[in-house]
Motif scaffolding. Structure first.
Motif, PDB file in Angstrom:
ATOM      1  N   LYS A  17      22.605  31.152  57.712  1.00 48.78           N
ATOM      2  CA  LYS A  17      24.032  30.870  57.776  1.00 48.78           C
ATOM      3  C   LYS A  17      24.329  31.066  59.273  1.00 48.78           C
ATOM      4  CE  LYS A  17      28.101  32.348  55.697  1.00 48.78           C
ATOM      5  NZ  LYS A  17      28.673  33.152  54.572  1.00 48.78           N
ATOM      6  N   ALA A  18      23.822  32.398  60.070  1.00 51.52           N
ATOM      7  CA  ALA A  18      24.078  32.609  61.245  1.00 51.52           C
ATOM      8  C   ALA A  18      23.688  31.367  62.263  1.00 51.52           C
ATOM      9  CB  ALA A  18      23.226  33.854  61.656  1.00 51.52           C
ATOM     10  N   ALA A  20      23.366  28.212  61.537  1.00 54.08           N
ATOM     11  CA  ALA A  20      24.344  26.896  61.255  1.00 54.08           C
ATOM     12  C   ALA A  20      25.941  27.366  61.852  1.00 54.08           C
ATOM     13  CB  ALA A  20      24.776  26.741  59.628  1.00 54.08           C
ATOM     14  N   GLU A  21      26.315  28.626  61.700  1.00 54.13           N
ATOM     15  CA  GLU A  21      27.625  28.947  62.326  1.00 54.13           C
ATOM     16  C   GLU A  21      27.391  28.863  63.910  1.00 54.13           C
ATOM     17  OE1 GLU A  21      28.494  32.981  61.058  1.00 54.13           O
ATOM     18  OE2 GLU A  21      29.100  32.236  59.243  1.00 54.13           O
ATOM     19  N   ARG A  22      26.393  29.324  64.417  1.00 52.76           N
ATOM     20  CA  ARG A  22      26.260  29.172  65.995  1.00 52.76           C
ATOM     21  C   ARG A  22      26.123  27.631  66.239  1.00 52.76           C
ATOM     22  NH1 ARG A  22      21.708  32.628  68.974  1.00 52.76           N
ATOM     23  NH2 ARG A  22      23.183  34.121  68.312  1.00 52.76           N
ATOM     24  N   ARG A  23      25.749  26.837  65.394  1.00 48.90           N
ATOM     25  CA  ARG A  23      25.838  25.465  65.885  1.00 48.90           C
ATOM     26  C   ARG A  23      26.943  24.727  65.554  1.00 48.90           C
ATOM     27  NH1 ARG A  23      19.504  23.320  64.523  1.00 48.90           N
ATOM     28  NH2 ARG A  23      18.460  24.869  65.736  1.00 48.90           N
ATOM     29  N   GLY A  24      28.038  25.309  64.877  1.00 48.84           N
ATOM     30  CA  GLY A  24      29.335  24.872  64.461  1.00 48.84           C
ATOM     31  C   GLY A  24      29.051  23.971  63.259  1.00 48.84           C
ATOM     32  N   SER A  26      28.119  24.008  58.830  1.00 47.20           N
ATOM     33  CA  SER A  26      28.257  24.452  57.600  1.00 47.20           C
ATOM     34  C   SER A  26      26.605  24.637  56.924  1.00 47.20           C
ATOM     35  CB  SER A  26      28.887  23.841  56.561  1.00 47.20           C
ATOM     36  OG  SER A  26      28.326  22.488  56.299  1.00 47.20           O
ATOM     37  N   LEU A  27      26.399  25.504  56.327  1.00 54.50           N
ATOM     38  CA  LEU A  27      24.998  25.699  56.139  1.00 54.50           C
ATOM     39  C   LEU A  27      24.477  24.355  55.213  1.00 54.50           C
ATOM     40  CD1 LEU A  27      22.387  27.560  55.852  1.00 54.50           C
ATOM     41  CD2 LEU A  27      23.307  28.604  53.747  1.00 54.50           C
TER      42      LEU A  27
END
Length: 80
Positions: A17-18, A20-24, A26-27
């Motif tokens: 999840k982290a 995915a968030e760093r890459r902008g 959603s999971l």
């Protein structure tokens, strides 16, 4: 559209999840991108194997020999 449920350890889920968030993303989108890449790799491998099965082994080895000679150290076309 299909739904896929997978079981992951909580720590692995949190790290994904982290990521995915760093890459902008959603999971869901991250996993979708990974599956697209995996399918593309599988398709390339399948195509290669089909071509190899129909190919001429001697001609393929001769082509590799030509490439080796072309890129050999000291060759006028080699880079190095």
């Amino acid at each position: 559209m299909a739904t896929l449920t997978i079981r992951l350890p909580d720590d692995q889920h949190a790290r994904l999840k982290a990521m995915a968030e760093r890459r902008g993303l959603s999971l869901n989108k991250l996993v979708e991108e990974w599956s697209t890449r995996g399918i593309a790799e599988f398709d390339v491998e399948t195509r290669f194997m089909a071509l190899a099965a129909r190919g001429d082994k001697a001609a393929g080895l001769a082509l590799l020999d030509r490439l080796d000679a072309h890129f050999a150290p000291g060759s006028s076309t080699s880079k190095g």
